[in-house]
Design a protein around this motif. Structure first.
Motif, PDB file in Angstrom:
ATOM      1  N   THR A 111      -3.703   1.762  -4.911  1.00  0.00           N
ATOM      2  CA  THR A 111      -3.276   3.159  -4.773  1.00  0.00           C
ATOM      3  C   THR A 111      -3.932   4.039  -5.836  1.00  0.00           C
ATOM      4  N   LEU A 161       2.444   3.310   0.883  1.00  0.00           N
ATOM      5  CA  LEU A 161       1.264   2.952   0.098  1.00  0.00           C
ATOM      6  C   LEU A 161       0.352   2.000   0.854  1.00  0.00           C
ATOM      7  N   ALA A 181       2.903   9.211  -2.861  1.00  0.00           N
ATOM      8  CA  ALA A 181       1.648   8.711  -3.411  1.00  0.00           C
ATOM      9  C   ALA A 181       1.699   8.571  -4.922  1.00  0.00           C
ATOM     10  N   TYR A 236      -5.050   8.341   3.059  1.00  0.00           N
ATOM     11  CA  TYR A 236      -3.877   9.182   2.789  1.00  0.00           C
ATOM     12  C   TYR A 236      -3.721  10.273   3.839  1.00  0.00           C
TER      13      TYR A 236
END
Length: 217
Positions: free
Chosen positions: A125, A32, A70, A40
């Motif tokens: 996130t 993360l 994720a 990402y």
């Protein structure tokens, strides 16, 4: 005489489980942090495993792929909301129960995730998910699945057959639509705090009734 001494294997087994949990949590936190710092799609599994000093084989022992990492904390947050909804008093109507449950779950989000990741990292996130097309597509699909889960729960609370009575799914669709708008607008704003998304969630949910009125003038 029968030997009543406890078997010695249990402590060792408990130690192994704690070690596995620590390794999984370390991989999750490392992933993360990389996702929110460099993106990402730019993050590789090799970079995640290097950050924790483990092998790729170890990574795939805990996670099927980057996508699963994720959304790992999102899973915890969603389960926290569902638990809060189950705990709402029977006297509350469906929309009231969902409203109170989501606000309560934001108030106590730290209890659900703090042992795994800091709340701030989760919020960063969450913003990443909202702003990354590949993750947003997955988030929308997952949201549809969560809607059905909530619809079944609402139907059970009200003693209804969800396939015979459309009201649980309609109510959940209205609630989920507001939550989607809230998440998108919060993700575009400057304040990424829990307090900010909670305030926006409350304000927007309070507009469901007025939005359904026949006359907006």
């Amino acid at each position: 005489m029968t030997d009543q001494r406890p078997a010695p294997a249990a402590p060792a087994a408990g130690l192994r489980e704690r070690k596995k949990r620590r390794t999984r949590d370390a991989l999750l936190r490392a992933a993360l942090l990389l996702f929110v710092s460099q993106g990402y799609e730019k993050t590789t599994v090799d970079e995640i495993t290097d950050a924790v000093d483990v092998s790729q084989r170890t990574f795939f022992r805990y996670f099927a792929n980057k996508e699963e990492v994720a959304f790992a904390v999102q899973d915890l947050a969603e389960s926290h909301f569902v638990a809060a909804l189950r705990a709402r008093p029977d006297a509350e109507g469906p929309l009231e129960a969902m409203r109170n449950a989501v606000l309560a779950s934001w108030d106590t989000i730290g209890e659900a995730i703090a042992e795994v990741v800091p709340v701030d990292l989760y919020m960063r996130t969450y913003r990443l998910i909202e702003s990354t097309p590949a993750l947003l597509a997955v988030h929308l699909r997952r949201s549809t699945e969560l809607e059905e889960r909530i619809s079944l729960l609402i139907a059970a609370r009200e003693g209804l057959d969800v396939d015979a009575d459309p009201r649980p799914r309609v109510a959940v669709a209205a609630f989920s639509g507001v939550m989607r708008v809230t998440g998108r607008l919060w993700g575009q704003g400057e304040d990424a705090s829990v307090a900010a998304i909670r305030r926006m969630t409350e304000a927007y949910l309070d507009q469901i009734g007025p939005a359904l009125a026949s006359d907006w003038r």
